[in-house]
Design an enzyme around this catalytic site. Structure first.
Site, PDB file in Angstrom:
ATOM      1  N   GLY A   1       0.771  -1.668   0.222  1.00  0.00           N
ATOM      2  CA  GLY A   1       0.178   0.032  -0.580  1.00  0.00           C
ATOM      3  C   GLY A   1       0.730   0.951  -0.027  1.00  0.00           C
ATOM      4  O   GLY A   1       0.098   2.373   0.671  1.00  0.00           O
TER       5      GLY A   1
ATOM      6  N   ASN B   1       1.915   2.793  -2.252  1.00  0.00           N
ATOM      7  CA  ASN B   1       1.724   4.138  -3.170  1.00  0.00           C
ATOM      8  C   ASN B   1       0.429   4.494  -3.230  1.00  0.00           C
ATOM      9  O   ASN B   1      -0.360   6.372  -3.025  1.00  0.00           O
ATOM     10  CB  ASN B   1       1.481   3.533  -4.807  1.00  0.00           C
ATOM     11  CG  ASN B   1       2.254   3.543  -5.509  1.00  0.00           C
ATOM     12  OD1 ASN B   1       2.565   4.397  -6.116  1.00  0.00           O
ATOM     13  ND2 ASN B   1       3.177   2.205  -5.686  1.00  0.00           N
TER      14      ASN B   1
ATOM     15  N   ARG C   1     -13.065 -15.097 -12.946  1.00  0.00           N
ATOM     16  CA  ARG C   1     -12.425 -13.658 -12.649  1.00  0.00           C
ATOM     17  C   ARG C   1     -13.626 -12.536 -13.006  1.00  0.00           C
ATOM     18  O   ARG C   1     -13.508 -11.774 -12.208  1.00  0.00           O
ATOM     19  CB  ARG C   1     -11.537 -13.378 -13.706  1.00  0.00           C
ATOM     20  CG  ARG C   1      -9.947 -14.442 -13.492  1.00  0.00           C
ATOM     21  CD  ARG C   1      -9.074 -14.478 -14.624  1.00  0.00           C
ATOM     22  NE  ARG C   1      -8.136 -14.410 -13.968  1.00  0.00           N
ATOM     23  CZ  ARG C   1      -6.412 -13.969 -13.240  1.00  0.00           C
ATOM     24  NH1 ARG C   1      -7.175 -13.042 -13.367  1.00  0.00           N
ATOM     25  NH2 ARG C   1      -6.189 -14.213 -13.523  1.00  0.00           N
TER      26      ARG C   1
ATOM     27  N   MET D   1      -2.246  -7.254  -8.404  1.00  0.00           N
ATOM     28  CA  MET D   1      -1.731  -7.710  -9.126  1.00  0.00           C
ATOM     29  C   MET D   1      -2.866  -8.940 -10.174  1.00  0.00           C
ATOM     30  O   MET D   1      -2.814 -10.293  -9.705  1.00  0.00           O
ATOM     31  CB  MET D   1      -0.755  -8.852  -7.619  1.00  0.00           C
ATOM     32  CG  MET D   1       0.252  -7.164  -7.307  1.00  0.00           C
ATOM     33  SD  MET D   1       1.115  -7.234  -8.815  1.00  0.00           S
ATOM     34  CE  MET D   1       2.377  -6.245  -8.241  1.00  0.00           C
ATOM     35  N   ARG D   2      -3.803  -8.444 -10.277  1.00  0.00           N
ATOM     36  CA  ARG D   2      -4.516  -9.906 -11.243  1.00  0.00           C
ATOM     37  C   ARG D   2      -5.334  -8.301 -12.467  1.00  0.00           C
ATOM     38  O   ARG D   2      -5.220  -7.013 -12.658  1.00  0.00           O
ATOM     39  CB  ARG D   2      -5.725  -9.736 -10.248  1.00  0.00           C
ATOM     40  CG  ARG D   2      -5.886 -10.524  -9.378  1.00  0.00           C
ATOM     41  CD  ARG D   2      -7.000 -11.018  -8.914  1.00  0.00           C
ATOM     42  NE  ARG D   2      -7.648 -11.709  -8.895  1.00  0.00           N
ATOM     43  CZ  ARG D   2      -8.051 -12.284  -9.154  1.00  0.00           C
ATOM     44  NH1 ARG D   2      -7.609 -13.096  -9.116  1.00  0.00           N
ATOM     45  NH2 ARG D   2      -9.332 -13.344  -9.826  1.00  0.00           N
TER      46      ARG D   2
ATOM     47  N   HIS E   1       2.804   1.067 -12.898  1.00  0.00           N
ATOM     48  CA  HIS E   1       3.874  -0.405 -13.436  1.00  0.00           C
ATOM     49  C   HIS E   1       5.214   0.561 -12.745  1.00  0.00           C
ATOM     50  O   HIS E   1       5.933   0.977 -13.902  1.00  0.00           O
ATOM     51  CB  HIS E   1       3.785  -1.079 -14.880  1.00  0.00           C
ATOM     52  CG  HIS E   1       4.246  -2.295 -15.007  1.00  0.00           C
ATOM     53  ND1 HIS E   1       3.703  -3.148 -14.745  1.00  0.00           N
ATOM     54  CD2 HIS E   1       5.554  -2.348 -16.304  1.00  0.00           C
ATOM     55  CE1 HIS E   1       5.072  -3.935 -14.936  1.00  0.00           C
ATOM     56  NE2 HIS E   1       5.843  -3.809 -15.786  1.00  0.00           N
TER      57      HIS E   1
ATOM     58  N   GLU F   1      -7.808  -4.296 -21.261  1.00  0.00           N
ATOM     59  CA  GLU F   1      -7.741  -6.090 -21.087  1.00  0.00           C
ATOM     60  C   GLU F   1      -6.251  -6.515 -21.490  1.00  0.00           C
ATOM     61  O   GLU F   1      -5.668  -7.172 -20.493  1.00  0.00           O
ATOM     62  CB  GLU F   1      -9.001  -6.559 -21.989  1.00  0.00           C
ATOM     63  CG  GLU F   1      -9.813  -7.214 -21.246  1.00  0.00           C
ATOM     64  CD  GLU F   1     -10.704  -8.426 -22.132  1.00  0.00           C
ATOM     65  OE1 GLU F   1     -10.360  -9.441 -22.074  1.00  0.00           O
ATOM     66  OE2 GLU F   1     -11.574  -7.324 -22.711  1.00  0.00           O
TER      67      GLU F   1
ATOM     68  N   GLU G   1       7.035   6.135  -8.095  1.00  0.00           N
ATOM     69  CA  GLU G   1       5.924   6.137  -8.371  1.00  0.00           C
ATOM     70  C   GLU G   1       5.042   6.698  -7.533  1.00  0.00           C
ATOM     71  O   GLU G   1       4.266   7.564  -8.197  1.00  0.00           O
ATOM     72  CB  GLU G   1       5.523   4.339  -7.846  1.00  0.00           C
ATOM     73  CG  GLU G   1       5.784   3.273  -8.941  1.00  0.00           C
ATOM     74  CD  GLU G   1       5.649   2.065  -8.387  1.00  0.00           C
ATOM     75  OE1 GLU G   1       5.965   1.375  -9.827  1.00  0.00           O
ATOM     76  OE2 GLU G   1       5.271   1.748  -7.462  1.00  0.00           O
TER      77      GLU G   1
HETATM   78  C1  GAR Z   1       4.058  -1.212  -6.900  1.00  0.00           C
HETATM   79  O1  GAR Z   1       5.546  -1.141  -7.192  1.00  0.00           O
HETATM   80  C2  GAR Z   1       3.836  -1.371  -8.983  1.00  0.00           C
HETATM   81  O2  GAR Z   1       4.321  -0.511  -9.389  1.00  0.00           O
HETATM   82  C3  GAR Z   1       3.886  -2.739  -9.060  1.00  0.00           C
HETATM   83  O3  GAR Z   1       3.313  -3.275  -7.587  1.00  0.00           O
HETATM   84  C4  GAR Z   1       3.557  -2.755  -6.511  1.00  0.00           C
HETATM   85  C5  GAR Z   1       3.237  -2.360  -4.891  1.00  0.00           C
HETATM   86  O4  GAR Z   1       3.598  -2.025  -3.922  1.00  0.00           O
HETATM   87  N1  GAR Z   1       2.826  -2.654  -9.650  1.00  0.00           N
HETATM   88  C6  GAR Z   1       2.631  -4.023 -11.021  1.00  0.00           C
HETATM   89  O5  GAR Z   1       4.232  -4.447 -10.954  1.00  0.00           O
HETATM   90  C7  GAR Z   1       2.233  -4.026 -11.860  1.00  0.00           C
HETATM   91  N2  GAR Z   1       2.012  -4.830 -12.943  1.00  0.00           N
HETATM   92  P1  GAR Z   1       2.606  -0.814  -3.206  1.00  0.00           P
HETATM   93  O6  GAR Z   1       1.990  -1.615  -2.616  1.00  0.00           O
HETATM   94  O7  GAR Z   1       3.573  -0.376  -2.393  1.00  0.00           O
HETATM   95  O8  GAR Z   1       2.482  -0.287  -3.493  1.00  0.00           O
END
Ligand code: GAR
Length: 224
Positions: free
Chosen positions: A13, A15, A66, A91-92, A110, A143, A175
């Site tokens: 969490g 971000n 899904r 992550m889905r 990403h 998608e 990010e």
């Molecule tokens: C982040 O670094 C995001 O870029 C990545 O998951 C992490 C979540 O971190 N997302 C992906 O890889 C999507 N393909 P967080 O839970 O600390 O925000």
């Protein structure tokens, strides 16, 4: 009126926290109407609770497929009044019923400069490949995985001896800046689409003075 956003997350969490912090600082004109998490016990749940933001845990393993899981999420998001869906470490893959309900109203961050290194392990894949520059991308969601139009990207140099964990941390700290900035541009309705390309209309805020060991384009504005 602030933009009503919903956050979908599966992980720690950080971000989501960065978005909450920019809202609290008065820089991001948005209101988080709900946080949806698909993993019981994920760190993002505590972040939301600490901030007093409604958080629902919907465990995808309890759904037949899904599509039925995504339909349940759409119902929760519509009920909460979400105008924009913000994937923050979700992550889905999202299916058609979800993306039809929120067409071009879903964004993702990403940890790679797309279209390089899509998927679940952006930083690790960049280190394994041996690239000298990596970074992160905020984009609209389609998608096909990690493929929609790009809103903002940031690049960082990759040090030769660097491990994926260290690279991931440096990418994540960017990010935390580019994602709230992109959402603020969307709240200000400054992003338009021209095919695959996005355009950013000029705004009133001055450019950020902070220039570090990275490149961000379009440039960040003051406070992000
Ligand atoms: C982040 O670094 C995001 O870029 C990545 O998951 C992490 C979540 O971190 N997302 C992906 O890889 C999507 N393909 P967080 O839970 O600390 O925000």
């Amino acid at each position: 009126m602030p933009l009503n956003i919903a956050i979908l997350a599966s992980g720690s969490g950080s971000n989501a926290q960065a978005i909450m912090d920019k809202i609290a600082a008065g820089l991001l004109d948005a209101r988080i109407v709900t946080v949806l998490c698909n993993r019981p016990g994920a760190g993002v749940i505590a972040c939301a609770e600490k901030a007093g933001i409604p958080c629902q845990v919907l465990d995808h393993t309890q759904f037949a497929d899904r599509e039925s899981f995504d339909r349940r999420m759409v119902a929760a998001l519509q009920e909460a009044g979400a105008e924009l869906v913000v994937l923050a470490g979700y992550m889905r893959l999202l299916t058609a019923p979800f993306l039809d309900a929120f067409a071009m109203r879903v964004v993702n961050v990403h940890p790679a400069v797309l279209p390089s290194f899509p998927g679940l392990h952006g930083a690790q894949d960049a280190v394994d490949y041996g690239v000298r520059i990596s970074g992160c991308t905020v984009h609209f969601v389609e998608e096909k995985m990690d493929s929609g139009p790009v809103i903002i990207q940031a690049a960082v140099p990759v040090n030769p001896e660097e491990c994926a964990k260290s690279l991931q941390q440096r990418i994540q700290s960017l990010e935390h800046r580019i994602y709230p900035q992109a959402i603020q541009w969307l709240a200000e309705k400054r992003i338009t689409l021209d095919g695959r390309r996005t355009r950013l209309a000029p705004g009133a805020a001055p450019r950020s003075e902070d220039r570090g060991d990275w490149l961000v384009w379009p440039p960040l504005e003051q406070g992000f």
